[in-house]
Design a protein around this motif. Structure first.
Motif, mmCIF file in Angstrom:
data_model
loop_
_atom_site.group_PDB
_atom_site.id
_atom_site.type_symbol
_atom_site.label_atom_id
_atom_site.label_comp_id
_atom_site.label_asym_id
_atom_site.label_seq_id
_atom_site.Cartn_x
_atom_site.Cartn_y
_atom_site.Cartn_z
ATOM 1 N N VAL A 48 0.841 -1.201 0.000
ATOM 2 C CA VAL A 48 0.000 0.000 0.000
ATOM 3 C C VAL A 48 0.870 1.243 0.000
ATOM 4 O O VAL A 48 1.893 1.273 0.691
ATOM 5 N N PRO A 49 0.493 2.237 -0.793
ATOM 6 C CA PRO A 49 1.329 3.435 -0.872
ATOM 7 C C PRO A 49 1.247 4.275 0.407
ATOM 8 O O PRO A 49 2.187 4.991 0.732
ATOM 9 N N ASP A 50 0.135 4.176 1.151
ATOM 10 C CA ASP A 50 -0.065 5.028 2.328
ATOM 11 C C ASP A 50 -0.496 4.121 3.485
ATOM 12 O O ASP A 50 -1.671 3.803 3.645
ATOM 13 N N ASN A 98 -0.489 4.520 6.832
ATOM 14 C CA ASN A 98 -1.375 5.117 7.838
ATOM 15 C C ASN A 98 -2.799 5.234 7.304
ATOM 16 O O ASN A 98 -3.767 4.987 8.016
ATOM 17 N N GLY A 99 -2.903 5.642 6.047
ATOM 18 C CA GLY A 99 -4.226 5.797 5.423
ATOM 19 C C GLY A 99 -4.948 4.464 5.324
ATOM 20 O O GLY A 99 -6.154 4.389 5.573
ATOM 21 N N ALA A 100 -4.223 3.410 5.001
ATOM 22 C CA ALA A 100 -4.843 2.083 4.894
ATOM 23 C C ALA A 100 -5.326 1.609 6.266
ATOM 24 O O ALA A 100 -6.431 1.082 6.394
#
Lengths: 208, 208
Positions: free
Chosen positions: B160-162, B164-166
């Motif tokens: 996943v690129p982010d 924290n966002g995931a």
């Protein structure tokens, strides 16, 4: 629930400008949304709402039948706006359409978080007749997202074992932004929209 | 908000049996959760809570300092139980651990939906001191899920690129079950847990 921020208040006034006239009726509706958000529906009186709007308690009844009618109008307009936002996305490609839909829906729930919370959390306070009107709008919103999932599965862009379940999760993810979003947080509404569009496409894509 | 169903009430009484004694204190806490869910925190009086618990208004103050103290205890126990649920999942494989965590967390939010709604939606009514205690528990829950994402990215199970966002999206998805879940709906809490575990793994897996 936190107080309706000035920025959201101004946005709401602008966004509801055409839908609710005269100005006094709109001002009252925004005051009601603020009061419900601060104290909850049941603890709010029409007197509180009038005071926030800078009007007399009797003035409320010129435009609205009751406190419940104010909640219903907020809920109806909120759902109509959501639906309009979704149907405005017209990309023929299902993946593009889903990405644009999620980006719009998630960022809308960040921008209008206070109103969205009132609308979502006080559904149980609507009269059965009013609840039925809002439930019909909710079904349209759900169907709209489900159709994008179905189109994507048909075209091969998506692969999910449970299409209804996936559509439910997509909507839930966007709506819950209204609960956790803070205007002083790390992400702007637009950035949340972008993050969520990416995560949803990842969730729906075919297994490698 | 809808009334606390009998099934959830019985489950809560059982689940809180060790955490809150004597029985009268627990009965009062459950009555408070019911009242807050029905009318909202601000519209509820300690008199309402006492009446629901079948006790005198004065009896409330034997166990709790104030209405806010009741909300704090509900919120604290709710968050502690969530955290315990998450830390009980011990699978060394990050994908297995994430699946088990999401299944447990999502189904818990279905089972204890009314309590979860009170806890999530009335955070703003806590005193600053109590809010800080709950915020610390929330940070632990967030960190716990973020560490699973990080472990999965490190092992190559996730991409996943982010991160924290995931992690934020995973938690949000599970918590929002409390908003939309209906005991008379199509899916059991366990089925929702299974559906969500699958969707989250799809969201986190590496691109084809």
């Amino acid at each position: 629930m936190t107080s309706l921020g000035e920025a959201e208040f101004a946005l709401l006034d602008q966004s509801w400008h055409d839908a609710i006239t005269p100005d006094a009726a709109r001002r009252m509706l925004i005051a009601a949304a603020q009061a419900f958000a601060d104290k909850g529906y049941h603890a709010t009186t029409t007197r509180d709402i009038a005071a926030r709007a800078g009007m007399s308690p009797a003035a409320v009844y010129i435009h609205y039948r009751s406190k419940e009618d104010l909640l219903f109008q907020i809920s109806k307009i909120g759902h109509e706006r959501s639906l309009k936002l979704l149907t405005a996305v017209q990309d023929p490609d299902p993946a593009d359409r889903m990405a644009a839909t999620v980006a719009a829906f998630a960022s809308w729930h960040a921008e209008f978080r206070t109103t969205a919370r009132v609308v979502q959390y006080e559904l149980g306070a609507l009269s059965p007749e009013h609840h039925a009107v809002v439930a019909e709008l909710r079904r349209k919103i759900e169907t709209h997202v489900r159709v994008i999932v179905e189109d994507g599965v048909r075209s091969g862009a998506f692969q999910v074992p449970d299409q209804n379940g996936a559509a439910l999760a997509v909507l839930s993810l966007c709506i819950d932004v209204a609960r956790w979003y803070r205007p002083d947080g790390k992400r702007t509404p637009g950035e949340i929209g972008g993050l969520y569009a990416d995560l949803v496409l990842r969730m729906l894509r075919p297994l490698g």
